[in-house]
Design a protein around this motif. Structure first.
Motif, mmCIF file in Angstrom:
data_model
loop_
_atom_site.group_PDB
_atom_site.id
_atom_site.type_symbol
_atom_site.label_atom_id
_atom_site.label_comp_id
_atom_site.label_asym_id
_atom_site.label_seq_id
_atom_site.Cartn_x
_atom_site.Cartn_y
_atom_site.Cartn_z
ATOM 1 N N LEU A 37 14.171 -5.633 4.706
ATOM 2 C CA LEU A 37 13.155 -6.480 5.333
ATOM 3 C C LEU A 37 11.756 -6.050 4.924
ATOM 4 O O LEU A 37 10.908 -6.882 4.572
ATOM 5 N N MET A 38 11.483 -4.753 4.952
ATOM 6 C CA MET A 38 10.155 -4.270 4.569
ATOM 7 C C MET A 38 9.863 -4.533 3.095
ATOM 8 O O MET A 38 8.739 -4.911 2.731
ATOM 9 N N ARG A 39 10.850 -4.336 2.249
ATOM 10 C CA ARG A 39 10.636 -4.609 0.822
ATOM 11 C C ARG A 39 10.278 -6.079 0.591
ATOM 12 O O ARG A 39 9.385 -6.406 -0.198
ATOM 13 N N SER A 40 10.978 -6.976 1.279
ATOM 14 C CA SER A 40 10.693 -8.402 1.108
ATOM 15 C C SER A 40 9.326 -8.755 1.680
ATOM 16 O O SER A 40 8.624 -9.624 1.156
ATOM 17 N N ALA A 41 8.923 -8.078 2.764
ATOM 18 C CA ALA A 41 7.590 -8.310 3.335
ATOM 19 C C ALA A 41 6.509 -7.910 2.342
ATOM 20 O O ALA A 41 5.488 -8.602 2.204
ATOM 21 N N VAL A 42 6.722 -6.810 1.636
ATOM 22 C CA VAL A 42 5.752 -6.373 0.633
ATOM 23 C C VAL A 42 5.669 -7.369 -0.514
ATOM 24 O O VAL A 42 4.586 -7.666 -1.021
ATOM 25 N N ARG A 43 6.805 -7.909 -0.923
ATOM 26 C CA ARG A 43 6.781 -8.913 -1.992
ATOM 27 C C ARG A 43 5.984 -10.145 -1.571
ATOM 28 O O ARG A 43 5.336 -10.798 -2.397
ATOM 29 N N ALA A 44 6.029 -10.480 -0.300
ATOM 30 C CA ALA A 44 5.337 -11.671 0.193
ATOM 31 C C ALA A 44 3.874 -11.408 0.510
ATOM 32 O O ALA A 44 3.002 -12.232 0.203
ATOM 33 N N PHE A 45 3.564 -10.237 1.131
ATOM 34 C CA PHE A 45 2.222 -10.012 1.662
ATOM 35 C C PHE A 45 1.493 -8.819 1.044
ATOM 36 O O PHE A 45 0.337 -8.575 1.371
ATOM 37 N N GLY A 46 2.156 -8.053 0.189
ATOM 38 C CA GLY A 46 1.488 -6.948 -0.478
ATOM 39 C C GLY A 46 0.900 -5.943 0.497
ATOM 40 O O GLY A 46 1.553 -5.524 1.445
ATOM 41 N N ARG A 47 -0.353 -5.578 0.269
ATOM 42 C CA ARG A 47 -0.995 -4.552 1.090
ATOM 43 C C ARG A 47 -1.294 -5.030 2.508
ATOM 44 O O ARG A 47 -1.669 -4.230 3.375
ATOM 45 N N ALA A 48 -1.128 -6.320 2.771
ATOM 46 C CA ALA A 48 -1.311 -6.848 4.124
ATOM 47 C C ALA A 48 -0.049 -6.671 4.956
ATOM 48 O O ALA A 48 0.164 -7.387 5.924
ATOM 49 N N THR A 49 0.798 -5.721 4.562
ATOM 50 C CA THR A 49 2.034 -5.404 5.287
ATOM 51 C C THR A 49 1.855 -4.098 6.041
ATOM 52 O O THR A 49 1.372 -3.109 5.487
ATOM 53 N N THR A 50 2.241 -4.096 7.303
ATOM 54 C CA THR A 50 2.250 -2.881 8.114
ATOM 55 C C THR A 50 3.678 -2.620 8.566
ATOM 56 O O THR A 50 4.362 -3.530 9.040
ATOM 57 N N GLY A 51 4.132 -1.388 8.422
ATOM 58 C CA GLY A 51 5.461 -1.003 8.876
ATOM 59 C C GLY A 51 5.361 0.008 10.003
ATOM 60 O O GLY A 51 4.553 0.944 9.935
ATOM 61 N N VAL A 52 6.152 -0.179 11.043
ATOM 62 C CA VAL A 52 6.188 0.755 12.168
ATOM 63 C C VAL A 52 7.622 1.264 12.303
ATOM 64 O O VAL A 52 8.536 0.482 12.570
ATOM 65 N N ILE A 53 7.824 2.564 12.083
ATOM 66 C CA ILE A 53 9.153 3.164 12.173
ATOM 67 C C ILE A 53 9.279 3.842 13.531
ATOM 68 O O ILE A 53 8.613 4.831 13.810
ATOM 69 N N LEU A 54 10.150 3.285 14.353
ATOM 70 C CA LEU A 54 10.335 3.781 15.708
ATOM 71 C C LEU A 54 11.592 4.641 15.800
ATOM 72 O O LEU A 54 12.288 4.862 14.812
ATOM 73 N N THR A 55 11.863 5.098 16.987
ATOM 74 C CA THR A 55 13.012 5.957 17.270
ATOM 75 C C THR A 55 14.310 5.410 16.672
ATOM 76 O O THR A 55 14.543 4.206 16.665
#
Length: 344
Positions: free
Chosen positions: A246-264
């Motif tokens: 999911l995060m990889r595909s988000a980067v392909r779509a939005f580039g640096r406008a992607t924020t990832g939050v890794i929770l517990t």
């Protein structure tokens, strides 16, 4: 639009005795505030300010000329007309360019045409495309993740230009109940991200359990939007939904406008996704050990060096509210420890 272009346009228009530039704005909030205060007869806006134009049309309607890098498709202008856009202008030419006088005359003609009576557009009861986001935030977690997401969304009020996608390792039959739980704590619309769900600014999408979800581009008329789909590629880990994919595909779509939050969570899912975000210049937030029910997933990201910052869960809403804003730089560099805010 770039500051230099704005200055050149201002200089060109100031040379006309019947025209006056009354102000400029750097973002949607300032655009609306300036328009309400100055009440201009015309706004010239860049194509990356569509979110601001939508708000402007609701709060202070005014004719808009779109400063566009290329000729917009007819369908795009039809859609943008509901935000007051009546025409477009091409990129500014230098005074030395052989076509400058023709460009200048065309620009002035379009501006002066606004002096004609403006007929208010008829409100049509026809379907309109949802406003696409300009930023995306992926919240990923596993063990203890549902409670962590609830706590975060209860206190965080994201920027209206953002879509939040939640991916917590759950069986498929828990998806709908999780959506209902989030609806009770968040003021934003919450939907399950079954295949074909359109990403809309100001919404929360929950990736269904038991399958891997990705973001794919889709063209609707003249507009490029994004929607959720089932991943065709294999996941690096057996967990579903895969945070990495999911995060990889988000980067392909939005580039640096992607924020990832890794929770517990247990395992390492999210580390490769965080790597993609970090490499693209986005922001990666990892939950600290003291507030995590299970520290494995955040720890993996931190040890790999892909965490922009490490925070307790309670500190994340304030941090994300400062970071996930239109026009703000997305990248501030990685840290590998320290539950402190990163200087912006």
């Amino acid at each position: 639009m770039p500051t230099l272009v704005r200055m050149q346009l201002t200089k060109l228009l100031h040379a006309e005795p019947d025209l006056r530039v009354v102000g400029s704005a750097a973002g949607p909030d300032e655009l609306v505030a300036q328009a309400r205060r100055l009440r201009p007869g015309l706004v010239i806006a860049a194509e990356n300010q569509l979110l601001g134009l939508e708000r402007l049309a609701r709060q202070q309607p005014v004719p808009v000329l779109l400063y566009s890098s290329a000729a917009p498709l007819a369908g795009m202008l039809r859609e943008a007309a509901r935000w007051g856009v009546f025409d477009y202008i091409r990129p500014l030419l230098s005074h030395e360019h052989p076509g400058f006088n023709q460009y200048r005359n065309e620009l002035l003609r379009k501006i002066r045409s606004v002096r004609l009576p403006v007929v208010a557009p008829t409100v049509a009861r026809t379907p309109t495309l949802p406003m696409p986001p300009s930023r995306v935030v992926v919240l990923g977690g596993s063990t203890g993740g549902t409670t962590a997401v609830e706590s975060l969304l209860r206190s965080w009020r994201p920027s209206p230009n953002t879509t939040i996608i939640v991916a917590v390792h759950l069986p498929a039959h828990f998806t709908n109940s999780f959506v209902e739980r989030l609806r009770k704590v968040s003021g934003l619309p919450v939907v399950a991200g079954w295949p074909g769900t359109t990403l809309e600014a100001g919404t929360i999408i929950v990736a269904p359990g038991g399958q891997n979800t990705v973001i794919r581009p889709v063209t609707r008329g003249a507009w490029l939007t994004w929607q959720t789909d089932v991943a065709l590629e294999a996941s690096p880990t057996p967990d579903e939904p895969s945070i990495d994919l999911l995060m990889r595909s988000a980067v392909r779509a939005f580039g640096r406008a992607t924020t990832g939050v890794i929770l517990t969570g247990l395992g390492t899912d999210g580390t490769l996704g965080a790597q993609s975000i970090w490499q693209a210049g986005g922001v990666v937030v990892a939950q600290d050990e003291a507030s995590a029910a299970v520290f494995s997933m955040p720890k993996s990201v931190i040890q790999a060096g892909y965490a922009t910052t490490v925070l307790p869960l309670a500190a994340m809403p304030e941090y994300l509210s400062r970071v996930v804003l239109p026009g703000r730089p997305a990248w501030v560099g990685p840290v590998t420890a320290s539950p402190k805010f990163v200087a912006r």
